[in-house]
Every structure is written in structure tokens, then in C-alpha cells.
Design an enzyme around this catalytic site. Structure first.
Site, PDB file in Angstrom:
ATOM      1  N   ASN A 175      21.713 -15.403 -66.188  1.00 46.49           N
ATOM      2  CA  ASN A 175      21.526 -16.825 -66.482  1.00 46.49           C
ATOM      3  C   ASN A 175      22.666 -17.238 -67.408  1.00 46.49           C
ATOM      4  O   ASN A 175      22.626 -16.950 -68.600  1.00 46.49           O
ATOM      5  CB  ASN A 175      20.157 -17.024 -67.152  1.00 46.49           C
ATOM      6  N   LYS A 195      23.504 -20.076 -68.418  1.00 46.04           N
ATOM      7  CA  LYS A 195      23.200 -21.250 -69.254  1.00 46.04           C
ATOM      8  C   LYS A 195      24.382 -22.225 -69.210  1.00 46.04           C
ATOM      9  O   LYS A 195      25.059 -22.313 -68.187  1.00 46.04           O
ATOM     10  CB  LYS A 195      22.833 -20.809 -70.666  1.00 46.04           C
ATOM     11  N   HIS A 245      12.633 -22.602 -67.277  1.00 49.36           N
ATOM     12  CA  HIS A 245      13.159 -21.811 -68.395  1.00 49.36           C
ATOM     13  C   HIS A 245      12.676 -22.423 -69.715  1.00 49.36           C
ATOM     14  O   HIS A 245      12.535 -23.639 -69.821  1.00 49.36           O
ATOM     15  CB  HIS A 245      14.687 -21.783 -68.337  1.00 49.36           C
ATOM     16  N   GLU A 277      14.118 -23.029 -72.371  1.00 45.69           N
ATOM     17  CA  GLU A 277      15.009 -24.060 -72.929  1.00 45.69           C
ATOM     18  C   GLU A 277      14.779 -25.402 -72.240  1.00 45.69           C
ATOM     19  O   GLU A 277      14.862 -26.459 -72.875  1.00 45.69           O
ATOM     20  CB  GLU A 277      16.475 -23.596 -72.817  1.00 45.69           C
ATOM     21  N   GLU A 287       9.663 -14.107 -70.305  1.00 49.88           N
ATOM     22  CA  GLU A 287      10.660 -14.218 -71.367  1.00 49.88           C
ATOM     23  C   GLU A 287       9.995 -14.683 -72.658  1.00 49.88           C
ATOM     24  O   GLU A 287       9.788 -15.896 -72.852  1.00 49.88           O
ATOM     25  CB  GLU A 287      11.743 -15.225 -70.969  1.00 49.88           C
ATOM     26  N   GLY A 297      18.004 -14.805 -76.921  1.00 49.09           N
ATOM     27  CA  GLY A 297      19.217 -15.088 -77.689  1.00 49.09           C
ATOM     28  C   GLY A 297      19.138 -14.671 -79.144  1.00 49.09           C
ATOM     29  O   GLY A 297      19.988 -15.029 -79.949  1.00 49.09           O
ATOM     30  N   SER A 330      17.156 -10.963 -74.656  1.00 46.82           N
ATOM     31  CA  SER A 330      18.039  -9.987 -75.295  1.00 46.82           C
ATOM     32  C   SER A 330      18.148  -8.659 -74.532  1.00 46.82           C
ATOM     33  O   SER A 330      18.275  -7.595 -75.139  1.00 46.82           O
ATOM     34  CB  SER A 330      17.625  -9.753 -76.752  1.00 46.82           C
TER      35      SER A 330
HETATM   36  P1  PGA Z   1      19.238 -13.768 -73.593  1.00 44.87           P
HETATM   37  O1  PGA Z   1      18.652 -14.954 -72.678  1.00 44.87           O
HETATM   38  O2  PGA Z   1      19.446 -12.596 -72.697  1.00 44.87           O
HETATM   39  O3  PGA Z   1      20.495 -14.311 -74.159  1.00 44.87           O
HETATM   40  O4  PGA Z   1      18.195 -13.483 -74.647  1.00 44.87           O
HETATM   41  C1  PGA Z   1      17.733 -14.708 -71.664  1.00 44.87           C
HETATM   42  C2  PGA Z   1      17.323 -16.000 -71.001  1.00 44.87           C
HETATM   43  O5  PGA Z   1      17.147 -17.004 -71.708  1.00 44.87           O
HETATM   44  O6  PGA Z   1      17.173 -16.062 -69.774  1.00 44.87           O
END
Ligand code: PGA
Length: 249
Positions: A9, A11, A95, A97, A167, A173, A213
Site C-alpha cells: 500500500n 499510500k 483503510h 486512514e 490492521e 506506521g 508495521s
Molecule cells: P505500515 O502501513 O506498514 O506503514 O504500518 C500499513 C497500512 O496502513 O496498510
């Protein structure tokens, strides 16, 4: 037998030029891996060139979002047909976000999931709890509800093809990964709720990823858990190291 799926992803990262560079870096590093399905999910403006650049490789392309209407007056949105015609096979939906910054509800996610299937796109449906929800002990209840609503009125044959990404928001993140035991507990609960609603056969086929992560150092342990069928990877998907996650073991 479920095939492991590792999706990057990206982003809101990588201009078209930067996207091409990353794809060219990763292409040879993930080539020849037929054990894991590899998906890159770049921003919309990179999709056409990403599809073109990965033709004839083992890399599939997905979008990070789409709207649930066919077309019309939805300024700034992208339709399922647009995503499909770009050559995408997957689309990330719901997601955290999108839920947190753009107000996406479980009901909207459900509408998008149904639209994705109508257009032959496979949704990667994201669910997961906030830290305070985990501390309150409502993780499983909350995730069960997110899964049930996201899959409401979806044909069981389509549910089999769907991917659910667990998630935990506190792990996204932050560098704080859920332990493999914590991740497995929730991924197992996800499979269980799918079994309750759609039957065991569907639950045995649906793929459940862990995200939050994931990196080259923790992927193998997470993906070895019985109910974890790969990962949705953010930060670590933007570097050559992503290949180590795809080629975990
Ligand atoms: P990350 O993000 O691996 O940077 O923690 C995962 C995601 O939001 O899909």
C-alpha cells in the site's frame, strides 16, 4: 489451499516517475516467486503506467480506493470502471486512514465492496481497532462487526475471493507490530465470523492478511500463523526491502 498474498500500500507516495523507478527496482527482486501473490497499490495517477510496467510479470496492480457510484457528479472521485479499465485486479477498501480522515463508514465500505465485485475487482477490505478499543477489550467485537457489515449481502462465491486485512490502527506506521499471537487471534476471529455468516467452505477460502508495521524482519513469523495469509504493507513497500517480505521464509 490459500495462496499467500502480499500487497504494498504505497499510500500518497511516488509520482509517476518515482513509481516507475520503484517498479523497475522491485521487478527482478520478486520475479520467480510463485508461492506468493504480489500486489502493488500505487496512487491513482500511477496506475496506468504501473500496469504497463508490470505486464508479463508476477506483479498485480491494485488501487487504494474507489467510489461506489458508476459515474456522475462526484468531484474528485474515481469510479470502479475507471479502476478496472486501468488494468487493476485489486482495490483496497475501508483503510483506516480513509475511515479516520475521510469519514468512511462501515456502510460505505459495504457499498464499495459490492461495486468492486460487480466490476470484477477483488477488494482488500481493511478492518482493525484503535488502541483505546484494544485496551477496552472490544477488539474482537468491533472487528466482527466491521467484517459483517463490509460483507453484508455479498454473494458467498464473491466472499471466497475477497481479502480481509486486519490492521490494528495502533500498529500502522508506528513501528509497533502486533505480536504474531495477537494478530493470529484476530485473524482467526475474522475467519470464524465469515464461517458463521457464509459457511465453513467460504471461510476456508477467504484470505486474511495482517497489516501494521510489517517488515522484512517480522513477516515470516506473522505469515507462518495458521490464519494469516500474508500482509498489507505500507512503509516497507516503498523500498527494495519489500522483496524480502514477498520472499519471506
Ligand atoms: P505500515 O502501513 O506498514 O506503514 O504500518 C500499513 C497500512 O496502513 O496498510
Amino acid at each position: 489451499m490459500r495462496k499467500t498474498i502480499v500487497a504494498g500500500n504505497w499510500k500518497m507516495n511516488k509520482t509517476p516517475k518515482e513509481a516507475l523507478e520503484l517498479i523497475e527496482t522491485l521487478k527482478p527482486l520478486v520475479a520467480g516467486n510463485d508461492k506468493t501473490e504480489v500486489v502493488f497499490c500505487p496512487p491513482f495517477v500511477d496506475l496506468l503506467l504501473a500496469v504497463e510496467a508490470t505486464k508479463g510479470t508476477n506483479i498485480k496492480i491494485g488501487a487504494q480506493n474507489m467510489y461506489c457510484a458508476e459515474s456522475g457528479a462526484y468531484t474528485g472521485e474515481v469510479s470502479p470502471a475507471m479502476v478496472k479499465e486501468c488494468g487493476c485486479e485489486y482495490v483496497i477498501l475501508g483503510h483506516s486512514e480513509r475511515r479516520a480522515y475521510f469519514g468512511e463508514t462501515n456502510e460505505l465500505v459495504n457499498a464499495k465492496v459490492k461495486k468492486a465485485f460487480e466490476h470484477g475487482l477483488t477488494p482488500i477490505i481493511c478492518v482493525g481497532e484503535k488502541l483505546e478499543e484494544r485496551e477496552q477489550g472490544i477488539t474482537i467485537d468491533l472487528v466482527r462487526m466491521q467484517v459483517k457489515i463490509a460483507l453484508k449481502d455479498v454473494d458467498p462465491e464473491n466472499v471466497k475471493k475477497a481479502v480481509i486485512a486486519y490492521e490494528p490502527i495502533w500498529a500502522i506506521g508506528t513501528g509497533k507490530t502486533a505480536t504474531s499471537v495477537q494478530a493470529e487471534e484476530v485473524c482467526c476471529a475474522i475467519r470464524q465470523v465469515v464461517a458463521e455468516v457464509f459457511g465453513q467452505e467460504v471461510a476456508d477460502e477467504i484470505r486474511v492478511q495482517y497489516g501494521g508495521s510489517v517488515n522484512a524482519g517480522n513477516a515470516a513469523e506473522l505469515f507462518a500463523m495458521p490464519n494469516i495469509d500474508g500482509g498489507l504493507v505500507g512503509g516497507a513497500s516503498l523500498k527494495a526491502d519489500f522483496a524480502k517480505i514477498v520472499n519471506y521464509d
